[in-house]
Design a protein around this motif. Structure first.
Motif, mmCIF file in Angstrom:
data_model
loop_
_atom_site.group_PDB
_atom_site.id
_atom_site.type_symbol
_atom_site.label_atom_id
_atom_site.label_comp_id
_atom_site.label_asym_id
_atom_site.label_seq_id
_atom_site.Cartn_x
_atom_site.Cartn_y
_atom_site.Cartn_z
ATOM 1 N N LYS A 73 33.495 42.041 106.975
ATOM 2 C CA LYS A 73 32.186 41.364 106.931
ATOM 3 C C LYS A 73 32.314 39.948 106.389
ATOM 4 O O LYS A 73 31.709 39.010 106.902
ATOM 5 C CB LYS A 73 31.216 42.116 105.998
ATOM 6 C CG LYS A 73 30.474 43.249 106.606
ATOM 7 C CD LYS A 73 29.488 43.776 105.568
ATOM 8 C CE LYS A 73 29.073 45.176 105.840
ATOM 9 N NZ LYS A 73 27.847 45.301 106.565
ATOM 10 N N LEU A 96 25.004 40.354 105.543
ATOM 11 C CA LEU A 96 26.057 40.454 106.551
ATOM 12 C C LEU A 96 26.020 41.820 107.225
ATOM 13 O O LEU A 96 25.781 42.837 106.570
ATOM 14 C CB LEU A 96 27.423 40.200 105.905
ATOM 15 C CG LEU A 96 27.557 38.856 105.184
ATOM 16 C CD1 LEU A 96 28.910 38.745 104.500
ATOM 17 C CD2 LEU A 96 27.324 37.700 106.134
ATOM 18 N N ASP A 143 27.719 46.525 115.680
ATOM 19 C CA ASP A 143 28.072 46.680 114.264
ATOM 20 C C ASP A 143 28.437 48.129 113.952
ATOM 21 O O ASP A 143 29.423 48.399 113.261
ATOM 22 C CB ASP A 143 26.903 46.300 113.352
ATOM 23 C CG ASP A 143 26.469 44.852 113.445
ATOM 24 O OD1 ASP A 143 27.247 44.012 113.923
ATOM 25 O OD2 ASP A 143 25.320 44.576 113.031
#
Length: 166
Positions: A73, A96, A143
């Motif tokens: 990250k 993040l 993600d």
């Protein structure tokens, strides 16, 4: 709107009902900083004395997987979703998003604890956590997918080493 933002908005529109959001928040709190998965590993170590060392190694690896996702990250620095069509339904410790640390630690725990329990935990534990991050509006689909892949890789490596010790 990007494809990922559109997908995130569609997921929220389709399933972000009060009961689902409540469950997603519960998963979020359980998985925060991998604490819930670490605690479950410690329970395994306490109950399974014959494989205590393996449980402790697996628990440490889950925390290590979480740490690895944090490191990624900080390098990638992708911001969490910020679009008016996406509702953010839980607080996060940082802005993040890539990769999802929840997805990483959950997948690592599922892979490792499956090896120790002999139960197929990945299909039971991983999809709900990944979907919960979308429902809560704190991650893009990529993600959670990349986070899960990272957790699977770390969990797989450690699981093979644990098998080699026996």
């Amino acid at each position: 709107m990007s494809r990922e933002t559109a997908a995130l908005s569609r997921v929220q529109g389709a399933i972000a009902r009060p009961a689902v959001v409540k469950a997603a928040r519960g998963l979020s709190h359980f998985g925060e900083h991998s604490a819930g998965w670490f605690a479950l590993g410690l329970v395994g170590a306490a109950l399974d004395r014959d494989r205590r060392r393996d449980w402790l190694t697996a628990s440490a690896a889950v925390v290590g997987a979480h740490a690895a996702s944090i490191a990624v990250k900080r390098v990638v620095r992708r911001r969490r979703p910020e679009d008016p069509r996406v509702r953010v339904l839980v607080d996060t410790p940082s802005r993040l998003s890539f990769p999802s640390s929840h997805a990483t630690s959950t997948t690592a725990a599922a892979v490792l604890y499956s090896g120790l329990t002999g139960k197929p935990l990945v299909p039971v534990l991983v999809p709900p956590m990944l979907v919960s991050r979308l429902v809560l509006g704190v991650h893009y689909p990529s993600d959670v997918l990349v986070g899960s892949a990272l957790g699977a890789a770390i969990g797989g490596v450690v699981r093979r080493r644990l098998r080699g010790r026996r």
